[in-house]
Scaffold this motif. Structure first.
Motif, short mmCIF file in Angstrom:
data_model
loop_
_atom_site.label_atom_id
_atom_site.label_comp_id
_atom_site.label_asym_id
_atom_site.label_seq_id
_atom_site.Cartn_x
_atom_site.Cartn_y
_atom_site.Cartn_z
N UNK B 82 0.85 -1.21 0.00
CA UNK B 82 0.00 0.00 0.00
C UNK B 82 0.88 1.25 0.00
N UNK B 83 1.95 1.17 0.80
CA UNK B 83 2.81 2.35 0.95
C UNK B 83 3.42 2.73 -0.39
N UNK B 169 3.60 20.87 9.10
CA UNK B 169 4.23 19.58 8.85
C UNK B 169 3.50 18.44 9.54
N UNK B 170 2.51 18.75 10.35
CA UNK B 170 1.82 17.72 11.13
C UNK B 170 0.64 17.09 10.40
N UNK B 171 0.03 17.84 9.48
CA UNK B 171 -1.11 17.30 8.73
C UNK B 171 -0.65 17.02 7.31
N UNK B 255 10.06 16.81 6.16
CA UNK B 255 9.11 15.89 6.79
C UNK B 255 9.65 14.49 7.01
N UNK B 256 10.75 14.14 6.39
CA UNK B 256 11.27 12.77 6.43
C UNK B 256 10.21 11.77 5.95
N UNK B 259 3.75 13.03 7.80
CA UNK B 259 3.26 12.02 8.73
C UNK B 259 2.70 10.80 7.99
N UNK B 260 2.93 9.65 8.55
CA UNK B 260 2.41 8.35 8.05
C UNK B 260 2.80 8.08 6.59
N UNK B 261 4.00 8.43 6.21
CA UNK B 261 4.51 8.19 4.85
C UNK B 261 3.77 9.00 3.79
N UNK B 272 14.96 5.36 2.26
CA UNK B 272 14.50 4.73 3.50
C UNK B 272 14.55 3.20 3.41
#
Lengths: 453, 313
Positions: B82-83, B169-171, B255-256, B259-261, B272
């Motif tokens: 999925x990712x 960067x959180x959403x 963001x690296x 969030x959540x890929x 990664x």
């Protein structure tokens, strides 16, 4: 002339004496020249003085053994150390000794010189290393790297004791004093107490600074919480254990509940964000090595003097402290394996380990349980004794934890680096999925990792 | 012998003339000389492009430990993840949105600059090129400080005018927007300078003729400027698409992938999976997905450029 009276025998005798004398006089000069050059690539320490200790120890050993020790310090910023390891593994050339972060010994085990002999001598002298270090460094029954002192860290709770007492009514210093006793209430220091305290501190505007993103602080802390609930995602044989795993479900439910009382941007926090939250006075608790306190001592002394490091709360299955070790390994293609092993043994000795820990202000944790009593942790301050409970001590009744254990390291590293444990929580708390949907996703991702071999 | 001797030097001369002729003939063979002159370039392309690409293909066919041939297993596993599909969507979304915005803003800026007198134009040109000149990792770090989840300076400014905090960067959608914003900020000056050069090469007489014919400003843009700039627009878009698609540093710093890929792009995900997770073959497989997508884009763009050139000839 005397020369005229010299016989052939006299000439031979004189020349023999001259040869012996010349050889004897010249010998120290000849032997003082190191004939071996040992190239070491150590981790570039966060604490500026940390590299100095390694350099001095290497120079001391090199001088004593007449080996030229060349030391390079490789930063982990931008994953430079991982890139160096990958490049040297591909080209089969480079340093003799290299610092390997947490998962790298397992990833490169077939390219590393077995170090059972060194570890055998060290454990005979200092007793066993902690279980997490053994899980990461002993692959398929062989020690492929030595758990290092320099760079190895624990992540217990660093608490603002004034805020904790004021808002949650917990006297954390009395609970975990700077000696080997458990104070009043230590037995109630568990995740339920923690949740209640998190709620109160959140309401008071000083929420606990626990990252929930994809960086190591988040993955390690969530991994320790899951371990204390007995929740595993994969067993030792590499079988995915997500479906029908009641303990995992309980742990995830707990983490979702806890996340409601954390700052709403923790999903994007990196490894520095929790430090900043503590140092700026916005947070009553973080999970971190004493580096956050050390920076506060420099930049915000009024905050530092109110910090107190305590063990991680316990869960139904015990107390697990996040542990992130470095290892020292020798490449199998090194031409100086003998001297390299001797140097690593020297660096792991108690006096060398204590020097490394002292120089890093107590940051570096030795892998041997018997070394968890260096004086530096009792003396550091202010307040004096603030990091006494940083290393694992017997009265903590705690175990060093590495997220994703006990899965085989080759699968665990992938799950760890992809932060699957924090994402399974984030998908529910932030993404709005149900717990079953999120666990199904986790099952698919892990199965995919296992199928890749 | 004497008579023979008189012939001898002449014979040598003719032999040396023969050698010179061969050298001259060799030098006159244009294809050979051309080949020799391209050897350094070929060596660079083979060493730094073809070999790494072939090696990446080879790596992607190995098992995780790189000890055995695994065929297409790495690709199959990616298709099942999925990712990975999320990363594919995000890479396309990021690249297309960023390039369209960069091209539009660059086009607009080029027009604005084109109409400023030469004396003042130089100053503006220099200032507008600054974002493109600063190393991207450095400028992205500056942006990261502005977007910082807890201490965003942009949020502080928004708070001054009573606008609620933005979780930059959180959403995931805000994080995607933040990444695109930074990419556009860095890349738009490149488009601007290319389009400005193209604009300057459009003959003034064409505009004069169009004006005499009563063309409006929009019609001049549509029927004079755009056709004259079509090739440079196509090439610039293609070049930028390739660079944007392969972008790594902005995502890594901002963001690296979180969030959540939900902000990963092919390059950051490949790093990664390949380097951080110790699965180099799978990482190589991820990075290879960029190749067919970009090859298709390059094929269509270059074909349209060739067609236009033929029509103009």
């Amino acid at each position: 002339m005397a020369f005229d009276r010299m016989t052939r025998r006299d000439v031979l005798r004189a020349s023999a004496l001259a040869t012996v004398a010349g050889g004897t006089l010249a010998a120290p000069a000849v032997h003082a020249q190191p004939t071996t050059t040992l190239r070491c690539g150590f981790w570039d320490h966060w604490v500026p003085a940390g590299n100095g200790a390694m350099r001095e120890l290497c120079a001391e050993w090199g001088e004593r053994n007449r080996v030229n020790v060349q030391v390079d310090f490789i930063t982990s910023v931008g994953n430079q150390n991982l890139l160096t390891i990958a490049a040297q593994a591909q080209s089969r050339s480079g340093h003799d000794i290299l610092s390997f972060p947490t998962w790298e010994p397992a990833a490169k085990y077939d390219m590393l010189e077995p170090l059972d002999d060194v570890m055998g001598r060290l454990t005979a002298k200092y007793g066993p290393v902690n279980a997490a270090a053994e899980y990461l460094g002993k692959i398929r029954g062989k020690w492929v790297a030595i758990p290092a002192v320099s760079g190895t860290q624990m992540k217990p709770a660093c608490v603002r004791f004034d805020l904790m007492e004021q808002h949650a009514g917990i006297d954390i210093r009395a609970m975990w004093p700077a000696n080997d006793t458990r104070g009043p209430g230590a037995d109630t220091w568990n995740w339920d107490t923690f949740l209640t305290a998190a709620e109160k501190c959140h309401a008071a505007g000083v929420p606990f600074g626990m990252p929930m993103g994809s960086f190591t602080d988040a993955v390690d802390t969530v991994g320790a919480i899951m371990a204390s609930f007995g929740a595993t995602m994969m067993d030792r044989e590499g079988k995915v254990t997500v479906q029908g795993n009641a303990k995992l479900k309980t742990a995830v439910e707990y983490l979702v509940k806890l996340s409601r009382f954390l700052p709403n941007d923790v999903w994007a926090w990196d490894d520095g964000a929790n430090n900043r939250a503590l140092i700026s006075g916005r947070s009553a608790l973080i999970f971190n090595p004493p580096s956050a306190w050390a920076v506060a001592k420099r930049d915000a002394p009024q905050v530092a003097e109110k910090c107190w490091t305590v063990p991680v709360p316990a869960g139904p299955e015990g107390r697990f402290t996040p542990y992130l070790p470095y290892f020292w390994g020798i490449w199998s293609f090194s031409r100086n394996k003998g001297p390299a092993k001797q140097l690593l043994e020297f660096l792991s000795e108690r006096t060398s380990a204590e020097k490394q820990t002292n120089t890093s202000n107590g940051y570096d944790i030795p892998p041997f349980v018997s070394m968890n009593n260096f004086e530096v942790w009792a003396k550091e301050g202010p307040p004096v004794g603030t990091v006494y409970n940083y290393p694992l001590r017997a009265h903590h009744n705690a175990t060093a934890s590495i997220a994703m254990a006990p899965a085989p390291a080759e699968f665990a590293v992938q799950a760890y680096q992809q932060a699957l444990n924090t994402k399974v929580v984030a998908r529910i708390a932030q993404g709005g999925e149900t717990i079953d949907q999120s666990l199904d996703w986790l099952h698919r991702e892990l199965t995919n990792i296992v199928r890749g071999g | 012998m004497v008579a023979d001797g008189s012939h001898a030097p002449g014979g040598m001369a003719s032999r040396s003339r023969g050698r010179a002729n061969a050298m001259q003939r060799f030098a006159r063979r244009r294809s050979t000389v051309a080949f020799l002159m391209t050897v350094p370039l070929l060596a660079i392309i083979i060493g730094l492009v073809a070999y790494p690409a072939a090696y990446a293909i080879y790596l992607s066919t190995l098992n995780r430990r790189m000890t055995a041939f695994a065929g297409t297993l790495n690709f199959e596993l990616l298709f099942e993840s999925d990712t990975f599909w999320m990363v594919a969507f995000q890479s396309c979304f990021f690249a297309i949105t960023a390039v369209v915005l960069k091209a539009s803003i660059g086009f607009w800026l080029a027009h604005m600059l084109h109409h400023i007198p030469d004396k003042g134009q130089r100053k503006w040109r220099g200032m507008l090129l600054v974002p493109w000149v600063i190393p991207p990792a450095l400028s992205t770090l500056g942006w990261w400080w502005m977007f910082d989840p807890s201490y965003s300076s942009i949020n502080w400014l928004l708070a001054v005018i009573s606008v609620p905090e933005v979780p930059w960067l959180g959403h995931h959608w805000w994080a995607r927007i933040a990444i695109i914003m930074v990419n556009v900020w860095i890349g738009a000056p490149f488009f601007m300078i290319m389009y400005l050069a193209a604009l300057k090469s459009v003959p003034e007489q064409l505009y004069e003729a169009a004006m005499i014919d009563g063309a409006s400003s929009f019609q001049r843009l549509r029927y004079v400027t755009l056709p004259m700039m079509a090739n440079i627009i196509s090439i610039t878009v293609l070049f930028s698409l390739i660079v944007t698609f392969a972008n790594y540093d902005i995502v890594r710093v901002l963001t690296n992938g979180g969030p959540r890929d939900l902000t990963h792009v092919f390059a950051s995900y490949a790093f990664q999976v390949g380097i951080l997770s110790g699965n180099i073959p799978r990482g190589a497989a991820v990075s290879l997905f960029m190749f067919p997508i970009l090859a298709l884009c390059a094929f269509f763009v270059l074909r349209s450029v060739t067609r236009r050139n033929k029509e103009q000839m």
